[in-house]
Design a protein around this motif. Structure first.
Motif, PDB file in Angstrom:
ATOM      1  N   LYS A 106     114.667  59.784  21.254  1.00 59.62           N
ATOM      2  CA  LYS A 106     115.314  60.867  20.371  1.00 59.62           C
ATOM      3  C   LYS A 106     114.360  61.647  20.028  1.00 59.62           C
ATOM      4  O   LYS A 106     114.513  62.887  19.910  1.00 59.62           O
ATOM      5  N   ALA A 107     113.234  61.396  19.435  1.00 60.94           N
ATOM      6  CA  ALA A 107     112.166  62.249  18.832  1.00 60.94           C
ATOM      7  C   ALA A 107     111.750  63.414  19.837  1.00 60.94           C
ATOM      8  O   ALA A 107     111.614  64.694  19.645  1.00 60.94           O
ATOM      9  N   PRO A 108     111.216  62.693  21.108  1.00 66.94           N
ATOM     10  CA  PRO A 108     110.614  63.717  22.201  1.00 66.94           C
ATOM     11  C   PRO A 108     112.041  64.570  22.523  1.00 66.94           C
ATOM     12  O   PRO A 108     111.633  65.985  22.756  1.00 66.94           O
ATOM     13  N   GLU A 109     113.207  64.193  22.817  1.00 70.60           N
ATOM     14  CA  GLU A 109     114.263  65.122  23.002  1.00 70.60           C
ATOM     15  C   GLU A 109     114.330  66.112  21.747  1.00 70.60           C
ATOM     16  O   GLU A 109     114.480  67.494  22.032  1.00 70.60           O
ATOM     17  N   ALA A 110     114.204  65.723  20.881  1.00 68.97           N
ATOM     18  CA  ALA A 110     114.434  66.779  19.569  1.00 68.97           C
ATOM     19  C   ALA A 110     113.197  67.709  19.731  1.00 68.97           C
ATOM     20  O   ALA A 110     113.576  68.967  19.361  1.00 68.97           O
ATOM     21  N   ALA A 111     112.038  67.299  19.876  1.00 69.26           N
ATOM     22  CA  ALA A 111     110.910  68.147  20.145  1.00 69.26           C
ATOM     23  C   ALA A 111     111.118  69.176  20.723  1.00 69.26           C
ATOM     24  O   ALA A 111     110.762  70.618  20.773  1.00 69.26           O
ATOM     25  N   ARG A 112     111.363  68.787  22.388  1.00 66.01           N
ATOM     26  CA  ARG A 112     111.717  69.706  23.243  1.00 66.01           C
ATOM     27  C   ARG A 112     112.717  70.739  23.142  1.00 66.01           C
ATOM     28  O   ARG A 112     112.443  71.711  23.309  1.00 66.01           O
ATOM     29  N   SER A 113     113.711  70.370  22.297  1.00 65.78           N
ATOM     30  CA  SER A 113     114.775  71.220  22.077  1.00 65.78           C
ATOM     31  C   SER A 113     114.704  72.322  21.128  1.00 65.78           C
ATOM     32  O   SER A 113     115.087  73.261  21.203  1.00 65.78           O
ATOM     33  N   ILE A 114     113.612  72.274  20.356  1.00 60.52           N
ATOM     34  CA  ILE A 114     113.272  73.047  19.368  1.00 60.52           C
ATOM     35  C   ILE A 114     111.774  73.773  19.542  1.00 60.52           C
ATOM     36  O   ILE A 114     111.434  74.655  18.675  1.00 60.52           O
ATOM     37  N   GLY A 115     111.195  73.329  20.524  1.00 61.39           N
ATOM     38  CA  GLY A 115     109.734  73.707  20.848  1.00 61.39           C
ATOM     39  C   GLY A 115     108.888  73.490  19.842  1.00 61.39           C
ATOM     40  O   GLY A 115     107.853  74.100  19.269  1.00 61.39           O
ATOM     41  N   GLY A 116     109.109  72.061  19.342  1.00 64.04           N
ATOM     42  CA  GLY A 116     108.407  71.609  18.496  1.00 64.04           C
ATOM     43  C   GLY A 116     107.079  70.564  18.947  1.00 64.04           C
ATOM     44  O   GLY A 116     107.177  70.355  20.220  1.00 64.04           O
ATOM     45  N   LEU A 117     106.397  70.050  18.238  1.00 68.53           N
ATOM     46  CA  LEU A 117     105.370  69.124  18.483  1.00 68.53           C
ATOM     47  C   LEU A 117     105.844  67.604  18.055  1.00 68.53           C
ATOM     48  O   LEU A 117     106.958  67.394  17.458  1.00 68.53           O
ATOM     49  N   LEU A 118     104.976  66.874  18.862  1.00 70.43           N
ATOM     50  CA  LEU A 118     105.614  65.402  18.594  1.00 70.43           C
ATOM     51  C   LEU A 118     104.298  64.372  18.309  1.00 70.43           C
ATOM     52  O   LEU A 118     103.393  64.550  18.892  1.00 70.43           O
ATOM     53  N   ALA A 119     104.623  63.662  17.258  1.00 73.67           N
ATOM     54  CA  ALA A 119     103.626  62.788  16.762  1.00 73.67           C
ATOM     55  C   ALA A 119     104.169  61.351  17.040  1.00 73.67           C
ATOM     56  O   ALA A 119     105.199  61.091  16.562  1.00 73.67           O
ATOM     57  N   ILE A 120     103.325  60.531  17.449  1.00 75.52           N
ATOM     58  CA  ILE A 120     103.579  59.154  17.607  1.00 75.52           C
ATOM     59  C   ILE A 120     102.555  58.223  17.035  1.00 75.52           C
ATOM     60  O   ILE A 120     101.365  58.484  17.157  1.00 75.52           O
ATOM     61  N   PRO A 121     103.052  57.107  16.235  1.00 75.27           N
ATOM     62  CA  PRO A 121     102.144  56.256  15.577  1.00 75.27           C
ATOM     63  C   PRO A 121     101.473  55.450  16.825  1.00 75.27           C
ATOM     64  O   PRO A 121     101.965  54.932  17.686  1.00 75.27           O
ATOM     65  N   ASP A 122     100.047  55.317  16.517  1.00 77.79           N
ATOM     66  CA  ASP A 122      99.167  54.447  17.630  1.00 77.79           C
ATOM     67  C   ASP A 122      98.850  53.236  16.949  1.00 77.79           C
ATOM     68  O   ASP A 122      98.062  53.502  16.144  1.00 77.79           O
ATOM     69  N   PHE A 123      99.226  52.199  17.356  1.00 75.29           N
ATOM     70  CA  PHE A 123      98.897  50.903  16.575  1.00 75.29           C
ATOM     71  C   PHE A 123      97.770  49.966  17.622  1.00 75.29           C
ATOM     72  O   PHE A 123      97.328  49.009  16.877  1.00 75.29           O
TER      73      PHE A 123
END
Length: 165
Positions: A106-123
């Protein structure tokens, strides 16, 4: 949870961590916020309250809390409509053990739909069980790691997993 200047619902979190919303309350497109977007370098959008608080404390960026992955899209649209020129950063949960990994769907879909950026936690490669979001990352590695993963998108220090869409 608010939208259009009005409170539409509440979230109750029990001592056991269970979460419930107000019966018949509106959730879609509603959010809770931390910080002031006026003059901010970016606005972050996160799923949960603890995650949003961690992001706000680590970056100083205002945060809109969507409360669940399914509400990321509607909240992102509401934030884009409200702040058309402000960079928006979707701060994904990585629900690795949940079927379909809703956070990373859902986060990447939302980011693409609004021209946003995406941050993903890296463990990293030795990810402890139960670690899924930026609050968990802060507990594991510290607030500076969270700051770099998110603020680095604006400051040009993009981590390997975080990305512009």
């Amino acid at each position: 949870m608010r939208a259009d200047g009005a409170i539409h619902s509440l979230q109750f979190i029990g001592a056991d961590g269970g979460k419930k919303f107000l019966t018949d309350g509106r959730k879609k497109g509603c959010y809770s916020s931390m910080g002031n977007p006026s003059g901010a370098a970016a606005l972050c959008i996160a799923e949960g309250f603890a995650t949003g608080a961690t992001i706000f404390e680590a970056t100083g960026y205002p945060v809109a809390i969507a409360f669940n992955a399914g509400n990321l899209g509607p909240v992102s649209k509401a934030m884009r409509d409200k702040f058309p020129d402000l960079p928006l950063i979707l701060c994904a949960d990585d629900d690795i053990h949940t079927e379909g990994n809703p956070g990373l769907t859902k986060a990447p879909e939302a980011a693409r739909s609004i021209g946003g950026l995406l941050a993903i936690p890296d463990f990293g490669s030795n990810r402890p069980d139960g670690m899924t979001d930026f609050n968990d990352l802060a507990q594991l590695s510290g607030a500076e790691v969270v700051r770099l993963a998110i603020a680095g998108l604006i400051d040009g220090e993009i981590s390997e997993q975080s990305q512009a869409l």
